[in-house]
Scaffold this motif. Structure first.
Motif, PDB file in Angstrom:
ATOM      1  N   VAL A  53       0.833  -1.200   0.000  1.00 35.91           N
ATOM      2  CA  VAL A  53       0.000   0.000   0.000  1.00 35.91           C
ATOM      3  C   VAL A  53       0.869   1.252   0.000  1.00 35.91           C
ATOM      4  O   VAL A  53       1.904   1.299   0.660  1.00 35.91           O
ATOM      5  N   HIS A  54       0.470   2.274  -0.760  1.00 36.31           N
ATOM      6  CA  HIS A  54       1.084   3.590  -0.684  1.00 36.31           C
ATOM      7  C   HIS A  54       0.546   4.298   0.559  1.00 36.31           C
ATOM      8  O   HIS A  54      -0.664   4.385   0.735  1.00 36.31           O
ATOM      9  N   ALA A  55       1.440   4.830   1.397  1.00 36.58           N
ATOM     10  CA  ALA A  55       0.952   5.487   2.615  1.00 36.58           C
ATOM     11  C   ALA A  55       1.983   6.462   3.169  1.00 36.58           C
ATOM     12  O   ALA A  55       3.188   6.215   3.093  1.00 36.58           O
ATOM     13  N   SER A  56       1.477   7.582   3.696  1.00 39.09           N
ATOM     14  CA  SER A  56       2.288   8.597   4.397  1.00 39.09           C
ATOM     15  C   SER A  56       3.471   9.067   3.556  1.00 39.09           C
ATOM     16  O   SER A  56       4.534   9.382   4.080  1.00 39.09           O
ATOM     17  N   GLY A  57       3.256   9.164   2.252  1.00 37.67           N
ATOM     18  CA  GLY A  57       4.360   9.507   1.364  1.00 37.67           C
ATOM     19  C   GLY A  57       4.499  10.974   1.040  1.00 37.67           C
ATOM     20  O   GLY A  57       5.572  11.413   0.633  1.00 37.67           O
ATOM     21  N   SER A  58       3.446  11.760   1.196  1.00 40.32           N
ATOM     22  CA  SER A  58       3.504  13.197   0.931  1.00 40.32           C
ATOM     23  C   SER A  58       2.914  13.933   2.132  1.00 40.32           C
ATOM     24  O   SER A  58       2.266  13.327   2.987  1.00 40.32           O
ATOM     25  N   ARG A  59       3.109  15.228   2.166  1.00 39.54           N
ATOM     26  CA  ARG A  59       2.603  15.972   3.327  1.00 39.54           C
ATOM     27  C   ARG A  59       1.079  15.843   3.474  1.00 39.54           C
ATOM     28  O   ARG A  59       0.582  15.611   4.582  1.00 39.54           O
ATOM     29  N   PRO A  60       0.291  15.958   2.381  1.00 40.02           N
ATOM     30  CA  PRO A  60      -1.159  15.758   2.550  1.00 40.02           C
ATOM     31  C   PRO A  60      -1.537  14.344   2.993  1.00 40.02           C
ATOM     32  O   PRO A  60      -2.612  14.141   3.544  1.00 40.02           O
ATOM     33  N   ALA A  61      -0.635  13.391   2.733  1.00 38.52           N
ATOM     34  CA  ALA A  61      -0.947  12.002   3.070  1.00 38.52           C
ATOM     35  C   ALA A  61      -0.370  11.582   4.410  1.00 38.52           C
ATOM     36  O   ALA A  61      -0.461  10.408   4.785  1.00 38.52           O
ATOM     37  N   ALA A  62       0.228  12.518   5.138  1.00 38.00           N
ATOM     38  CA  ALA A  62       0.811  12.179   6.444  1.00 38.00           C
ATOM     39  C   ALA A  62      -0.254  11.564   7.342  1.00 38.00           C
ATOM     40  O   ALA A  62      -1.405  11.997   7.359  1.00 38.00           O
ATOM     41  N   GLY A  63       0.126  10.557   8.076  1.00 37.39           N
ATOM     42  CA  GLY A  63      -0.795   9.918   9.016  1.00 37.39           C
ATOM     43  C   GLY A  63      -1.544   8.736   8.460  1.00 37.39           C
ATOM     44  O   GLY A  63      -2.315   8.095   9.189  1.00 37.39           O
ATOM     45  N   GLN A  64      -1.311   8.381   7.192  1.00 38.08           N
ATOM     46  CA  GLN A  64      -2.049   7.254   6.623  1.00 38.08           C
ATOM     47  C   GLN A  64      -1.676   5.927   7.279  1.00 38.08           C
ATOM     48  O   GLN A  64      -2.524   5.053   7.449  1.00 38.08           O
ATOM     49  N   VAL A  65      -0.405   5.767   7.635  1.00 39.38           N
ATOM     50  CA  VAL A  65      -0.008   4.535   8.311  1.00 39.38           C
ATOM     51  C   VAL A  65      -0.740   4.412   9.651  1.00 39.38           C
ATOM     52  O   VAL A  65      -1.225   3.334  10.013  1.00 39.38           O
ATOM     53  N   ALA A  66      -0.838   5.527  10.365  1.00 37.72           N
ATOM     54  CA  ALA A  66      -1.551   5.507  11.649  1.00 37.72           C
ATOM     55  C   ALA A  66      -3.014   5.141  11.459  1.00 37.72           C
ATOM     56  O   ALA A  66      -3.599   4.405  12.272  1.00 37.72           O
ATOM     57  N   THR A  67      -3.617   5.654  10.382  1.00 40.39           N
ATOM     58  CA  THR A  67      -5.022   5.339  10.106  1.00 40.39           C
ATOM     59  C   THR A  67      -5.203   3.851   9.843  1.00 40.39           C
ATOM     60  O   THR A  67      -6.160   3.229  10.326  1.00 40.39           O
ATOM     61  N   ILE A  68      -4.287   3.272   9.074  1.00 38.93           N
ATOM     62  CA  ILE A  68      -4.348   1.832   8.809  1.00 38.93           C
ATOM     63  C   ILE A  68      -4.166   1.052  10.107  1.00 38.93           C
ATOM     64  O   ILE A  68      -4.865   0.062  10.360  1.00 38.93           O
TER      65      ILE A  68
END
Length: 479
Positions: free
Chosen positions: A263-278
């Motif tokens: 999965v692509h996650a937490s790779g850009s500033r707008p996407a920060a926190g995606q790993v935490a969400t998962i």
């Protein structure tokens, strides 16, 4: 991308609305069994002699004037003056022999769009990929992935992670896999959504299940494995999140089939926190690879360590698109398995893993303001054994040790850019180029020898890919 046009790589711009994508869940298109791949070079009984052998295997290390004996696709022995009765000898003098390079995340299909990401928002990576991806025909998948596979072999890459996120019907997957089978590469094929797919629609799980059920016919005698290119919780469209019933169904289907998840996650500033969400959704796991993770927080890193998640880093695409720096050191310090990624040559231009290793070292040393922060040999591990570990393949590939599969390369040190023999790890990471790769072997088959591909016609592949690109541009009315 700059300013308002900048969005997560895990997203496509608002204009990428859903099409009537292969009838969606209920209407599956029947597809014939895969055609047999053309005959690849035979596995043989071969011994490489008098090379500088970098095994990348703890306890064996480097062997000056070393030999590698390969028989029936397996490394039979590594050492000096090996007894190899009946073996065909290859003179390795003047070469470095090392494990084949391991690539851990590559959108191979869009190699047909090489360097087409432009300098204006309307021609940026996301718009270009979404607009042209929706105009792809099945044959374009074959052309793009075949071109990528030829470049991989030429560049010394023996394992690729084909992150296929434009499967518009079963035939699209079939044509992509056809290209992998014909190449002879070792690969993981991760099944993903098509370009332009709405976040409110799920991938066709029936087709994923079909592929898993029929996988022996696609696997090229075990060289290719199947995975799931999961969209995560946010998906490709910034206008809407993926409903829980969809993202849960997708990942549960993959796990029910025993597939590795990426999965692509937490790779850009707008996407920060995606790993935490998962993680908060209870879905982070040892079977998962997180791609990019530039903005992974200390808490997210801790969560990945706790469950055993791996990471894939793609420094050239992060810099080219303006998403920021890769922070390799923080993952290594935490003990997270790290692999290196081509990502997409639509954006970065080429698939030079030597260049990727060099950039990873330079970025880490530059950020630390320390010439010695990330040693060349450690970087070479990321491109070989550590990359294999990150893909769950370290028991088979990534180092040269008896019993492992025979995936290796020979790098000529007689070329002008390598002609002064110094520390071999430094030479490979800081000076080597794809042009220095003399020989490539995958599973005991020689796929490049004397600097030339043996199983693929490079001129024909380039010509047919150019014609497919021209036809695609015409269909899409793309200048």
């Amino acid at each position: 991308m700059a300013g308002a046009s900048r969005v997560s790589r895990r997203r496509v711009l608002h204009g990428g609305a859903a099409l009537g994508l292969y009838g969606m869940a209920g209407r599956m298109t029947a597809i014939a069994a895969p055609a047999p791949a053309p005959r690849l070079p035979a596995r043989g009984n071969i011994v490489i002699r008098n090379a500088y052998v970098m095994t990348m295997e703890p306890g064996i290390g480097d062997i000056r004037d070393g030999d590698v004996h390969v028989k029936d696709g397996v490394i039979a022995a590594v050492g000096q003056k090996l007894n190899a009765p009946g073996a065909t000898a290859i003179n390795g003098a003047g070469t470095i022999v090392l494990p084949g390079l391991v690539e851990t995340h590559w959108h191979m299909w869009n190699t047909l769009l090489r360097s087409m990401s432009g300098e204006k928002p309307e021609f940026g990576y996301f718009r270009t990929t979404a607009a042209l991806g929706q105009k792809f025909e099945p044959g374009d998948m074959y052309q793009g992935t075949r071109l990528a596979a030829a470049e991989a072999i030429n560049s010394g890459i023996t394992f690729v992670h084909d992150w296929c996120h434009n499967i518009r019907s079963p035939e699209y997957a079939d044509q992509d896999l056809r290209a992998l089978r014909e190449s002879g590469l070792r690969a993981r094929f991760s099944y993903g959504p098509p370009q332009g797919m709405s976040n409110t629609q799920g991938i066709p799980l029936a087709d994923l299940e079909r592929l898993a059920r029929e996988w022996p016919g696609y696997s090229n005698d075990g060289l290719i494995t199947l995975g799931l290119a999961w969209r995560g919780l946010g998906g490709n469209n910034p206008a809407t999140a993926i409903p829980p019933e969809i993202y849960q169904a997708e990942i549960e289907a993959g796990r029910k089939l025993g597939l590795p998840i990426s999965v692509h996650a937490s790779g850009s500033r707008p996407a920060a926190g995606q790993v935490a969400t998962i993680d908060k959704a209870g879905l982070l796991g040892k079977d998962m690879q997180v791609i990019h993770a530039n903005f992974a927080s200390p808490e997210e890193i801790e969560a990945m360590v706790k469950v055993g998640t791996s990471v894939s880093l793609s420094p050239f695409s992060e810099l080219r698109i303006g998403f920021g720096m890769q922070h390799t050191g923080k993952f290594l310090a935490a003990g997270i398995p790290v692999g290196l990624s081509v990502d997409t040559v639509e954006l970065t231009g080429n698939a030079d893993m030597f260049g990727i290793m060099k950039l990873i070292q330079n970025l880490e040393n530059g950020e630390a303001e320390n010439e010695f922060k990330l040693p060349a040999r450690r970087v070479l591990e990321l491109g070989t054994i550590e990359g294999a570990r990150s893909m769950g393949m370290a028991d088979k590939i990534g180092s040269l040790a008896p019993g492992k599969r025979a995936d290796l390369i020979m790098v000529s040190t007689r070329d002008v850019n390598l002609a002064v023999f110094g520390d071999p790890a430094h030479m490979v990471v800081t000076a080597a180029q794809p042009a220095n790769v003399d020989t490539v072997m995958v599973d005991g088959r020689i796929l490049k020898r004397g600097g030339k591909l043996t199983a693929m016609n490079a001129a024909q592949i380039a010509s047919e890919a150019a014609a497919a690109n021209a036809a695609l541009r015409k269909r899409a009315n793309w200048s």
